[in-house]
Design a protein around this motif. Sequence first.
Motif, mmCIF file in Angstrom:
data_model
loop_
_atom_site.group_PDB
_atom_site.id
_atom_site.type_symbol
_atom_site.label_atom_id
_atom_site.label_comp_id
_atom_site.label_asym_id
_atom_site.label_seq_id
_atom_site.Cartn_x
_atom_site.Cartn_y
_atom_site.Cartn_z
ATOM 1 N N ILE A 112 -9.861 -1.565 2.154
ATOM 2 C CA ILE A 112 -9.564 -1.585 2.756
ATOM 3 C C ILE A 112 -10.266 -1.129 3.758
ATOM 4 O O ILE A 112 -11.440 -0.682 3.552
ATOM 5 C CB ILE A 112 -8.401 -0.174 2.801
ATOM 6 N N TRP A 113 -10.461 -2.230 5.042
ATOM 7 C CA TRP A 113 -12.073 -1.613 5.860
ATOM 8 C C TRP A 113 -11.580 -2.206 6.541
ATOM 9 O O TRP A 113 -10.232 -2.483 7.624
ATOM 10 C CB TRP A 113 -12.938 -2.231 5.468
ATOM 11 N N THR A 114 -12.211 -1.623 7.674
ATOM 12 C CA THR A 114 -12.202 -2.555 9.540
ATOM 13 C C THR A 114 -13.067 -3.379 10.061
ATOM 14 O O THR A 114 -14.156 -3.893 8.924
ATOM 15 C CB THR A 114 -12.445 -0.969 10.228
ATOM 16 N N ASN A 115 -12.773 -4.259 11.292
ATOM 17 C CA ASN A 115 -13.902 -5.548 11.214
ATOM 18 C C ASN A 115 -14.873 -5.391 11.742
ATOM 19 O O ASN A 115 -15.678 -5.742 12.398
ATOM 20 C CB ASN A 115 -12.299 -6.307 11.833
ATOM 21 N N GLN A 116 -14.615 -3.865 12.422
ATOM 22 C CA GLN A 116 -16.243 -3.287 13.423
ATOM 23 C C GLN A 116 -17.225 -2.140 12.758
ATOM 24 O O GLN A 116 -15.668 -0.659 12.199
ATOM 25 C CB GLN A 116 -15.416 -3.685 14.871
ATOM 26 N N GLN A 117 -17.655 -2.142 13.283
ATOM 27 C CA GLN A 117 -18.157 0.179 12.673
ATOM 28 C C GLN A 117 -18.050 0.211 14.201
ATOM 29 O O GLN A 117 -18.032 -0.154 15.260
ATOM 30 C CB GLN A 117 -19.553 -0.772 12.573
ATOM 31 N N VAL A 118 -17.017 2.147 13.478
ATOM 32 C CA VAL A 118 -17.120 2.426 15.451
ATOM 33 C C VAL A 118 -17.298 3.699 14.729
ATOM 34 O O VAL A 118 -18.274 4.702 13.188
ATOM 35 C CB VAL A 118 -15.297 3.064 14.916
ATOM 36 N N SER A 119 -17.983 4.488 15.815
ATOM 37 C CA SER A 119 -19.339 5.496 15.750
ATOM 38 C C SER A 119 -18.252 7.107 14.767
ATOM 39 O O SER A 119 -19.027 7.584 14.531
ATOM 40 C CB SER A 119 -20.074 5.813 17.537
ATOM 41 N N THR A 120 -17.115 7.319 15.873
ATOM 42 C CA THR A 120 -16.577 8.283 15.007
ATOM 43 C C THR A 120 -14.744 7.870 14.485
ATOM 44 O O THR A 120 -14.376 7.419 14.798
ATOM 45 C CB THR A 120 -16.272 9.532 16.652
ATOM 46 N N GLY A 121 -14.102 8.859 14.345
ATOM 47 C CA GLY A 121 -13.354 8.752 13.503
ATOM 48 C C GLY A 121 -12.759 8.846 12.797
ATOM 49 O O GLY A 121 -13.712 8.177 11.332
ATOM 50 N N ASN A 122 -11.536 8.680 11.733
ATOM 51 C CA ASN A 122 -11.253 8.509 10.720
ATOM 52 C C ASN A 122 -9.999 7.405 11.182
ATOM 53 O O ASN A 122 -9.371 7.491 11.322
ATOM 54 C CB ASN A 122 -10.344 9.840 10.051
ATOM 55 N N TYR A 123 -9.463 6.524 10.082
ATOM 56 C CA TYR A 123 -8.398 5.728 9.744
ATOM 57 C C TYR A 123 -7.782 5.974 8.190
ATOM 58 O O TYR A 123 -8.436 6.264 7.466
ATOM 59 C CB TYR A 123 -9.449 4.682 9.309
ATOM 60 N N SER A 124 -6.267 6.484 8.767
ATOM 61 C CA SER A 124 -5.826 6.633 7.643
ATOM 62 C C SER A 124 -4.958 5.717 7.264
ATOM 63 O O SER A 124 -4.635 4.118 8.127
ATOM 64 C CB SER A 124 -4.948 7.863 7.106
ATOM 65 N N TYR A 125 -4.636 5.873 5.724
ATOM 66 C CA TYR A 125 -4.112 4.460 5.283
ATOM 67 C C TYR A 125 -3.077 5.300 3.761
ATOM 68 O O TYR A 125 -3.631 6.587 3.526
ATOM 69 C CB TYR A 125 -5.062 3.415 4.540
ATOM 70 N N ARG A 126 -1.688 4.793 3.842
ATOM 71 C CA ARG A 126 -1.315 5.020 2.450
ATOM 72 C C ARG A 126 -1.355 3.645 1.489
ATOM 73 O O ARG A 126 0.020 2.722 2.280
ATOM 74 C CB ARG A 126 -0.124 5.726 3.287
ATOM 75 N N LEU A 127 -1.022 3.728 0.915
ATOM 76 C CA LEU A 127 -0.529 2.982 -0.441
ATOM 77 C C LEU A 127 -0.060 3.457 -1.681
ATOM 78 O O LEU A 127 -0.133 4.641 -1.831
ATOM 79 C CB LEU A 127 -1.941 2.480 -0.848
ATOM 80 N N VAL A 128 1.283 2.777 -2.106
ATOM 81 C CA VAL A 128 2.453 3.189 -3.218
ATOM 82 C C VAL A 128 2.180 1.703 -4.146
ATOM 83 O O VAL A 128 2.195 0.952 -3.689
ATOM 84 C CB VAL A 128 3.737 3.433 -2.805
ATOM 85 N N ILE A 129 1.372 1.564 -5.235
ATOM 86 C CA ILE A 129 1.171 1.069 -5.783
ATOM 87 C C ILE A 129 2.202 1.968 -7.843
ATOM 88 O O ILE A 129 2.389 2.558 -7.781
ATOM 89 C CB ILE A 129 0.050 0.660 -6.835
ATOM 90 N N PHE A 130 3.293 -0.069 -8.026
ATOM 91 C CA PHE A 130 3.760 0.134 -9.559
ATOM 92 C C PHE A 130 2.883 -0.179 -10.282
ATOM 93 O O PHE A 130 2.608 -1.576 -9.807
ATOM 94 C CB PHE A 130 4.645 -0.273 -9.284
ATOM 95 N N GLU A 131 2.947 0.434 -11.590
ATOM 96 C CA GLU A 131 1.347 0.457 -12.477
ATOM 97 C C GLU A 131 2.118 -0.104 -13.440
ATOM 98 O O GLU A 131 3.124 0.861 -13.922
ATOM 99 C CB GLU A 131 0.429 1.490 -12.372
ATOM 100 N N PHE A 132 2.128 -0.777 -13.872
ATOM 101 C CA PHE A 132 2.511 -1.758 -15.368
ATOM 102 C C PHE A 132 1.699 -1.851 -16.220
ATOM 103 O O PHE A 132 0.385 -2.268 -16.297
ATOM 104 C CB PHE A 132 3.534 -3.150 -14.517
ATOM 105 N N ILE A 133 2.008 -2.460 -17.576
ATOM 106 C CA ILE A 133 1.889 -2.873 -19.131
ATOM 107 C C ILE A 133 2.048 -4.372 -19.571
ATOM 108 O O ILE A 133 3.247 -3.721 -18.951
ATOM 109 C CB ILE A 133 1.355 -1.437 -19.740
ATOM 110 N N LEU A 134 2.031 -4.277 -20.122
ATOM 111 C CA LEU A 134 2.346 -5.810 -20.393
ATOM 112 C C LEU A 134 2.826 -5.442 -21.689
ATOM 113 O O LEU A 134 1.895 -4.950 -22.689
ATOM 114 C CB LEU A 134 1.381 -6.833 -20.603
ATOM 115 N N GLU A 135 4.342 -5.104 -22.375
ATOM 116 C CA GLU A 135 4.088 -4.872 -24.114
ATOM 117 C C GLU A 135 4.793 -6.199 -24.425
ATOM 118 O O GLU A 135 6.062 -6.842 -24.830
ATOM 119 C CB GLU A 135 4.811 -3.785 -24.108
#
Length: 135
Positions: A112-135
């Motif tokens: 996850i990144w931005t397309n340009q450099q910004v001098s100040t600030g924060n960039y929030s993100y939220r990601l929900v991942i379901f983790e599986f194994i193969l059995e």
Amino acid sequence: MKKITLTLLVACILLNSISAQEKNLKLVQILTFDSTINLNSPSGTSVSLSVPVNKYWKIENLTLSPPQGCMAIFAINNTPIWFNPTIIYNPVTYYTYQGPPIWTKPGNTLNIWTNQQVSTGNYSYRLVIFEFILE
């Protein structure tokens, strides 16, 4: 008659061996990442998450909140995933991925990144991942 019986016997054995090799995904855990990226330093302008060995990730929800003038970029193995986000203003702009689940395999890297450099600030993100194994 012997040929038909032999053919049916061989077919049953093959079908049984194929179904015995079939594997299923088992849900192990649900991971949530709810964080910010500090844009004040060049080293803080992106985040990378690696899919562990023998694990499979299903990304169900991705919400990004880049600062004004920046575009949020989400990628798998540095290949951008372009999506038409649902834009929510409340009071900050949030971009929410609306689409089919994104599946990843062991060894993939999520960026996850931005397309340009910004001098100040924060960039929030939220990601929900379901983790599986193969059995």
